[in-house]
Design a protein around this motif. Structure first.
Motif, PDB file in Angstrom:
ATOM      1  N   TYR A 117      43.115  44.391  37.038  1.00  0.00           N
ATOM      2  CA  TYR A 117      44.558  44.618  36.969  1.00  0.00           C
ATOM      3  C   TYR A 117      45.070  44.388  35.549  1.00  0.00           C
ATOM      4  O   TYR A 117      46.146  43.832  35.347  1.00  0.00           O
ATOM      5  CB  TYR A 117      45.283  43.705  37.957  1.00  0.00           C
ATOM      6  N   GLU A 173      48.635  44.919  34.343  1.00  0.00           N
ATOM      7  CA  GLU A 173      49.687  43.941  34.667  1.00  0.00           C
ATOM      8  C   GLU A 173      50.172  43.220  33.414  1.00  0.00           C
ATOM      9  O   GLU A 173      51.328  42.829  33.316  1.00  0.00           O
ATOM     10  CB  GLU A 173      49.138  42.923  35.672  1.00  0.00           C
ATOM     11  N   ALA A 216      46.892  38.634  33.363  1.00  0.00           N
ATOM     12  CA  ALA A 216      45.802  39.012  34.269  1.00  0.00           C
ATOM     13  C   ALA A 216      44.458  38.698  33.628  1.00  0.00           C
ATOM     14  O   ALA A 216      43.535  38.192  34.286  1.00  0.00           O
ATOM     15  CB  ALA A 216      45.897  40.496  34.619  1.00  0.00           C
ATOM     16  N   ALA A 242      51.347  35.173  35.873  1.00  0.00           N
ATOM     17  CA  ALA A 242      51.590  36.579  36.189  1.00  0.00           C
ATOM     18  C   ALA A 242      52.382  37.197  35.041  1.00  0.00           C
ATOM     19  O   ALA A 242      53.020  36.488  34.258  1.00  0.00           O
ATOM     20  CB  ALA A 242      52.359  36.709  37.507  1.00  0.00           C
TER      21      ALA A 242
END
Length: 199
Positions: free
Chosen positions: A75, A78, A82, A156
């Motif tokens: 990912y 992202e 990540a 995140a």
């Protein structure tokens, strides 16, 4: 020589390069990513983990034959966090500290990585040792003590680990490096052309 594991972040999309890949730009006679991986390998006897976009990708070929461990980041789009989640999760158990290096800093040298590694004192109350420019701006490489590793698991977005640095509060030691080695990144073709002209 140190046994500090080194994480090389190389999963970004080079989105501002208009189709080119900045990590494949030639620096000192070889693709930038291979140069950075060789520098990391020369500095430590510990593992060198290279966070990469999910295969297939040309960056895997660039580091083939080197004693480094690719860490695919499914990912990666992202954002940088990540890559940080995946790479810190891939560290060997009982790692006491790890060095983080951005692959797109073409002025970083072996000596720069060694200078930061040599500043690490795990028995002190410092949690982060961080390369800085000659005028005192924080940059890379960054060594994180293991106390901070769990914080990477919940990151995140594209904060680049700033949240983890903030957790360390004042327990950060800046390590001066020459010139702008710690921060000089080149994100566009124009950046690269200007940098090469300046050399």
């Amino acid at each position: 020589m140190t046994d500090l594991p080194i994480i090389l972040l190389a999963a970004g999309a080079s989105s501002r390069m208009r189709g080119a890949d900045k990590l494949l730009e030639i620096v000192d006679g070889q693709p930038l990513l291979r140069r950075q991986a060789e520098i990391a390998r020369a500095v430590t006897t510990g593992p060198v983990l290279v966070a990469l976009p999910a295969p297939p990708h040309a960056r895997y070929e660039v580091i083939s034959g080197l004693d480094v461990t690719p860490v695919p980041v499914p990912y990666a789009s992202e954002g940088m966090n990540a890559s940080l989640r995946r790479a810190f999760a891939a560290l060997p158990p009982h790692t006491a500290a790890a060095m983080l290096v951005l692959a797109d800093l073409p002025e970083l040298t072996e000596n720069d990585l060694r200078t930061v590694a040599q500043a690490v004192e795990l028995k002190s109350d410092i949690l982060i040792w961080r390369g800085a420019t000659e005028d005192g701006k924080p940059g890379h490489p960054i060594v994180f003590a293991a106390t901070l590793f769990p914080a990477f698991a919940t990151l995140a977005g594209d904060g680049g680990g700033r949240e983890v640095v903030a957790q360390a509060g004042p327990r950060v030691q800046l390590v001066p490096l020459p010139g702008q080695h710690a921060r000089r990144d080149l994100d566009t073709p124009e950046d690269w052309a200007a940098w090469r002209a300046g050399r």
